[in-house]
Design an enzyme around this catalytic site. Sequence first.
Site, PDB file in Angstrom:
ATOM      1  N   ALA A 101       0.851  -1.195   0.000  1.00 36.70           N
ATOM      2  CA  ALA A 101       0.000   0.000   0.000  1.00 36.70           C
ATOM      3  C   ALA A 101       0.881   1.237   0.000  1.00 36.70           C
ATOM      4  O   ALA A 101       2.101   1.152   0.211  1.00 36.70           O
ATOM      5  CB  ALA A 101      -0.888   0.007   1.245  1.00 36.70           C
ATOM      6  N   LYS A 102       0.303   2.365  -0.240  1.00 37.97           N
ATOM      7  CA  LYS A 102       1.000   3.641  -0.082  1.00 37.97           C
ATOM      8  C   LYS A 102      -0.048   4.703   0.131  1.00 37.97           C
ATOM      9  O   LYS A 102      -1.193   4.566  -0.327  1.00 37.97           O
ATOM     10  CB  LYS A 102       1.803   3.970  -1.337  1.00 37.97           C
ATOM     11  CG  LYS A 102       2.962   4.915  -1.083  1.00 37.97           C
ATOM     12  CD  LYS A 102       4.108   4.192  -0.417  1.00 37.97           C
ATOM     13  CE  LYS A 102       5.358   5.004  -0.368  1.00 37.97           C
ATOM     14  NZ  LYS A 102       6.499   4.160   0.054  1.00 37.97           N
ATOM     15  N   GLY A 103       0.342   5.775   0.837  1.00 40.25           N
ATOM     16  CA  GLY A 103      -0.594   6.861   1.049  1.00 40.25           C
ATOM     17  C   GLY A 103       0.118   8.182   0.977  1.00 40.25           C
ATOM     18  O   GLY A 103       1.348   8.248   0.978  1.00 40.25           O
TER      19      GLY A 103
END
Length: 413
Positions: A101-103
């Site tokens: 994931a990444k944000g």
Amino acid sequence: MRADEMVNRYFAEAAETIDLGDEFHEVLQTSYRETDVQVPVHLDNGGLAVYRGYRVQHNGARGPYKGGIRYHPAVDINEVRALASLMTWKTALLDLPFGGAKGGVNVDPGDLSERELEALTRRFTASISHVLGPYRDVPAPDMNTNPQVMAWLMDAYSAKEGYTPAIVTGKPIAFGGAPGRREATGRGVMYCLERALERQGRTLDGVRIAIQGFGNVGTWAARTAVEMGATVIAVSDIGGGVRRDDGLDVDACCAVVAAGRSVADAVDELDADPLAGGDVLTIDCDVLIPAALGEVITAENAEDVRAEWIVEGANNPTTPDADMLLHARGVQIIPDILANGGGVTGSYFEWTQNIQQFRWDEEEFNKRLRKRMRTGVDTTLDAAERWGVRPRRAAFAVAMERVAEAAHMRGYV
Ligand code: NAD
């Protein structure tokens, strides 16, 4: 080259190596879930700033989503998407029980006061908390976020769900952070190099190392290099660099940057020679560790690189064209998804300890980190030999094979 174009290129060649079926392409190339939220912040001056925040969960076949949250004005959904997929491949290659994931929030944190930054973090956390969870999605620090930001995130989540330290990694050691986590990326870089050389019957003794970028990754790689018997002959930061052919005093260099100065401003006290920032990449050395920015080794300067090995501490420091040129010249590259995977491996250790309400000492942490990085090197270089491909392609291929298998077993494909 945009991050998503670069990832697509590596994905395509690795898919060919493992002969990935068409039905897997769409599942492995696109994100599972993309959360895009408005993040309004009441400013100290009475005004209102409205940012956009993203959390992209790429693939969770092998475990909870895992990846950093960055605060940067250039954050956009395409970049976050690409970085989320890279996390899927990184965690799979290192055999961590996580997905990717990444944000990010499109904010320049330098424009905000401490109170405004805290408000932004709490608002963003509240907006995405329905997709987070210690067994669902576990964020970590990334560009311009730090243990304090992680502490606010954990507090905002825990206020709603009850005490949950395992919701985020990279926390302060005061509550749930793991001793060794901060140093893990730089140490991991050196553990990889140690094993790669060992496979050739060599040691780090006297190996001459040059490092671009002297922040978290660069300083801990340098300290570990010296501990392991190597000689650090050049380092650079954004202000320029220094070189000393018989070895820099790494502790003194670290003290200079810890005081908020550039190594280039301390040439005399370091008893070193000055070096222009970019020149560190082409200096005569055995091992080059890019640990600053992306895309610094390009088709333009690849021919001038004199190192025998490149160990990629930074993300994406070598462009795909340069990668091919260097490989053709026999330069050996330990790719970023392996070389800087010590950070996420350290995060995994922090998460497991939080879940057990237990803490290892730093010695135990480093011992386990070294073992995992060595296994990552063996897995990658064995696969490269088996398939007759360069290590980067092998690293992606091994990771994709693992994710594809899990996705298939779980019935996604
Ligand atoms: P950092 O901010 O602590 O340090 C960055 C260093 O790069 C600083 O010394 C800065 O002066 C230097 N720098 C910036 N521009 C430069 C230039 N033009 N020339 C030379 N030096 C320059 O960052 P970090 O945490 O050490 O991360 C470095 C790289 O490693 C980034 O690409 C990051 O994405 C990657 N990375 C970091 C981690 C981690 O755990 N910190 C994990 C994986 C990957």
